[in-house]
Motif scaffolding. Structure first.
Motif, short mmCIF file in Angstrom:
data_model
loop_
_atom_site.label_atom_id
_atom_site.label_comp_id
_atom_site.label_asym_id
_atom_site.label_seq_id
_atom_site.Cartn_x
_atom_site.Cartn_y
_atom_site.Cartn_z
N ALA A 109 -7.68 -92.37 26.26
CA ALA A 109 -7.57 -92.79 27.52
C ALA A 109 -8.78 -92.76 28.61
N GLU A 110 -9.31 -91.69 28.83
CA GLU A 110 -10.64 -91.92 29.92
C GLU A 110 -11.48 -92.25 29.43
N LEU A 111 -11.92 -92.28 27.47
CA LEU A 111 -12.80 -93.58 26.71
C LEU A 111 -12.68 -94.36 27.22
N PRO A 117 -14.29 -102.34 32.19
CA PRO A 117 -14.54 -102.16 32.91
C PRO A 117 -13.26 -102.17 34.41
N TYR A 118 -12.41 -103.03 33.12
CA TYR A 118 -11.91 -104.07 34.27
C TYR A 118 -10.35 -102.84 34.44
N PHE A 119 -10.78 -102.28 33.06
CA PHE A 119 -8.90 -101.08 32.28
C PHE A 119 -9.43 -100.17 33.93
N ASP A 120 -7.98 -100.03 34.48
CA ASP A 120 -7.67 -99.10 35.12
C ASP A 120 -6.64 -97.75 34.63
N GLN A 121 -5.49 -98.43 33.48
CA GLN A 121 -5.12 -97.84 33.09
C GLN A 121 -4.63 -98.29 31.86
N ILE A 122 -3.85 -97.69 30.55
CA ILE A 122 -3.78 -97.59 29.08
C ILE A 122 -1.76 -97.08 29.34
N ARG A 123 -1.64 -97.83 27.75
CA ARG A 123 -0.33 -97.41 27.01
C ARG A 123 -0.48 -97.41 25.44
N PHE A 124 -0.19 -96.32 24.75
CA PHE A 124 -0.46 -96.19 23.57
C PHE A 124 0.41 -96.75 23.23
N MET A 133 4.02 -107.58 21.88
CA MET A 133 5.14 -107.82 22.42
C MET A 133 5.33 -106.77 24.03
N TYR A 134 4.97 -105.41 24.53
CA TYR A 134 5.19 -104.82 25.66
C TYR A 134 4.00 -105.64 26.81
N ALA A 135 3.16 -106.09 26.58
CA ALA A 135 2.39 -106.55 27.40
C ALA A 135 3.27 -108.43 27.29
N ILE A 136 4.32 -108.76 26.69
CA ILE A 136 4.73 -110.09 27.11
C ILE A 136 5.66 -109.19 27.93
N GLY A 296 -3.68 -102.27 28.07
CA GLY A 296 -4.71 -101.73 29.11
C GLY A 296 -4.94 -102.45 30.27
N GLY A 297 -5.12 -103.19 31.42
CA GLY A 297 -5.46 -103.48 32.23
C GLY A 297 -5.70 -103.15 33.92
N PRO A 298 -5.04 -103.77 34.98
CA PRO A 298 -5.92 -103.82 36.28
C PRO A 298 -4.17 -102.23 36.27
#
Length: 449
Positions: A109-111, A117-124, A133-136, A296-298
Motif C-alpha cells: 500500500a505504501e508503494l 500522487p493523489y492516493f492517500d489510502q488503498i484497500r486490496f 464493484m466496491y468503488a461503486i 485507491g483514492g483520497p
C-alpha cells in the motif's frame, strides 16, 4: 522458436492441437462449458497451455508462440519473471495466507500510494471486478444516490450495474446521442437497468444533456481512459475535463477503472491524462501474475471502508484479500517497473502501431490500428474506429476476426479474440517485427480466401 506450418485452407490455420482438444473434451464433462473463463472460450476449443517463459508460451501439444496477450495485459514482465518467482518462493516457505494481515500488505500500500500522487489510502481485493464493484458501492454509500453512469460498450467486470450495454447491438442500442440501457445477461433485474445511465463515448454535448437529466440521482460516473471494447480509443482531454468538472460540481463520484490503463504510465493512467479521479479501481499488472484488485483514492472517499470506529459504510472483506502471496508478487513486479521501463514500452508500442499501419498501407490491406502506450488493437476496417459503434463487429466480421486470430496462432503469435495486443518488458523490436510479419501473412491469406 519452432515455426508452425499453415495449410492453404482457412479452416486448417490453427496449429496441431490434438492434446488441447482432448483436454477440452475432458473438461466439458466436469466444467460447465469446458473451462471457467468466458474470455478464452473459442470454437471448437481453446488452446491449453503448459508453460511460459519470457515472451513465449508453449501449449500442451508442444507448439511455441510469441505471447502478445500476456494474460489479457496482466503480465507486464512476461512469463516466469525471475525476481517474482524468487520472491514467491521466499514467501512460500513462510505461508500462503493467514487469518490476519501481514507487513507485506502495508508495504505494498505504501508503494502504490507513493506512485500515485493523489492516493492517500488503498484497500486490496482479489480481482478487477471486485475493485470496480466496491468503488461503486462506496460512491452510493457516500452520496446516498442510486444511479451510476458508464459508457456504451465499456467493460468493467462482472457486476450487474456496470454490465449494462456491455455488448449492445444495432438491433437494440438505440440513438447514438441517447443510447439504450441494455441488460447483459438473462435474469437481470429491471431496477438494475433503470439505475444505470449509458453515455456515448467522447460525445460531450450528448453526454452533458444525459448527465444533466440525472445529476440529482447519480452516485458515480465510471470511466476508462482507454476502453478496449470501445475500440482501444483514448478519451479526449476535453471530454475528460468536462466529466471532472461536472461530477465535482454536482457531488458525483468520478471512478476511474484502471484495471488495464494502470499500464499507461509509471504513475498510472490518471496521471498520464493529467487529472485526479475520486476513486480508482485497478488490478492486473499490480499482481505480478497473481489474483489481485484494489481501490485507491483520497481519504475523504476511502473513509467509506473505514472500520476503525465500528461498522463501515461499506463492509469489505474477503478470505484472500491482501494475501501475502499476491502482495509479495505485486511488490516485486511493481518495484521492477521503472519510469525508464514505461518509456521503453511506450516507444516500443509506438513502433508496433506505426509498423502495422505502414504495413497495412503498403500491402493495401483494409485494416487499422488503435491504442497508446504498451497496448494496441487491430481492426478489420480501413478507418480506425472512434467509438463502440464503429468498433462493433457484425457476425461476418466476427467470423473473419476469428479466422485472423486462428491464422496468427498458426504462425506462432497469440493475440486476444478481438485482436488486442500488448507488450511486456522482455520484448524488443525483433519480436514486434516478427509479429508484424505474421500479421501480414495471416491477413493476406485471409483476404485471398
Amino acid at each position: 522458436m519452432s515455426k508452425i506450418k499453415i495449410s492453404g485452407n482457412t479452416d486448417s490455420t490453427r496449429p496441431n492441437l490434438i492434446a488441447s482438444a482432448e483436454l477440452f473434451e475432458r473438461g466439458k464433462r466436469v466444467i460447465t462449458g469446458g473451462n471457467t473463463r468466458l474470455a478464452i472460450s473459442e470454437r471448437p476449443h481453446p488452446i491449453y497451455f503448459a508453460r511460459g517463459t519470457g515472451v513465449h508460451l508453449v501449449d500442451v501439444d508442444g507448439n511455441t508462440y510469441l505471447d502478445f496477450l500476456n494474460n489479457f495485459t496482466a503480465l507486464i514482465h512476461g512469463h516466469s519473471y525471475r525476481p517474482v518467482l524468487d520472491r514467491l518462493h521466499h514467501q512460500l516457505e513462510r505461508g500462503l495466507s493467514f487469518s490476519g494481515p501481514t507487513e507485506l500488505e502495508v508495504e505494498f500500500a505504501e508503494l502504490l500510494c507513493g506512485r500515485v500522487p493523489y492516493f492517500d489510502q488503498i484497500r486490496f481485493m482479489n480481482s478487477g471486478t471486485e475493485a470496480v464493484m466496491y468503488a461503486i458501492k462506496a460512491a452510493r454509500a457516500l452520496t446516498g444516490r442510486p444511479k451510476i453512469a458508464k459508457f456504451e460498450g465499456g467493460f468493467h467486470g462482472s457486476y450487474d450495474p456496470i454490465e449494462i450495454s456491455l455488448d449492445s447491438t444495432p438491433a437494440n442500442w438505440g440513438s447514438r446521442s441517447a443510447p439504450n440501457a441494455m441488460p447483459y445477461c438473462a435474469g437481470m433485474s429491471e431496477s438494475v437497468t433503470a439505475d444505470t445511465v449509458v453515455l456515448p463515448f467522447n460525445e460531450l454535448g450528448a453526454s452533458r444533456e444525459i448527465l444533466e437529466g440525472n445529476k440529482d440521482k447519480l452516485a458515480a460516473v465510471v470511466i476508462d481512459l482507454l476502453p478496449q471494447r470501445v475500440g482501444l480509443v483514448p478519451m479526449k482531454p476535453s471530454y475528460l475535463s468536462f466529466l471532472r468538472e461536472f461530477t465535482a460540481r454536482h457531488g458525483i463520484v468520478l471512478i476511474s477503472d484502471e484495471v488495464m490503463s494502470f499500464r499507461l504510465s509509471f504513475h498510472g493512467g490518471i496521471t498520464r491524462f493529467g487529472f485526479e479521479a475520486d476513486l480508482c479501481a485497478f488490478a492486473k499488472i499490480i499482481g505480478g501474475g497473481l489474483p489481485i484488485g484494489a481501490v485507491g483514492g483520497p481519504s475523504r472517499f476511502m473513509l467509506a471502508f473505514d472500520s476503525a470506529n465500528g461498522k463501515p459504510l461499506v463492509p469489505q472483506a474477503g478470505t484472500l484479500s491482501g494475501n501475502p502471496m499476491s502482495m509479495a508478487s505485486g511488490i516485486t513486479a511493481m518495484q521492477s517497473l521503472s519510469e525508464q521501463d514505461f518509456q521503453r514500452l511506450d516507444d516500443l508500442g509506438e513502433y508496433a502501431r506505426s509498423s502495422l499501419t505502414e504495413m497495412f498501407r503498403r500491402e493495401g490491406l483494409p485494416y487499422s490500428v488503435t491504442g497508446i502506450a504498451s497496448m494496441f488493437r487491430i481492426h478489420l476496417r480501413s478507418e480506425a474506429p472512434k467509438d463502440y459503434r464503429e468498433a462493433y463487429a457484425a457476425p461476418e466480421q466476427q467470423e473473419k476476426m476469428r479466422m485472423l486470430v486462428w491464422a496468427l496462432q498458426g504462425r506462432g503469435v497469440i493475440v486476444s479474440p478481438t485482436c488486442q495486443l500488448c507488450l511486456s518488458t522482455p520484448m524488443s523490436t525483433d519480436h514486434v517485427d516478427e509479429m508484424v510479419t505474421s500479421v501480414r501473412a495471416a491477413a493476406q491469406m485471409l483476404e485471398a480466401a
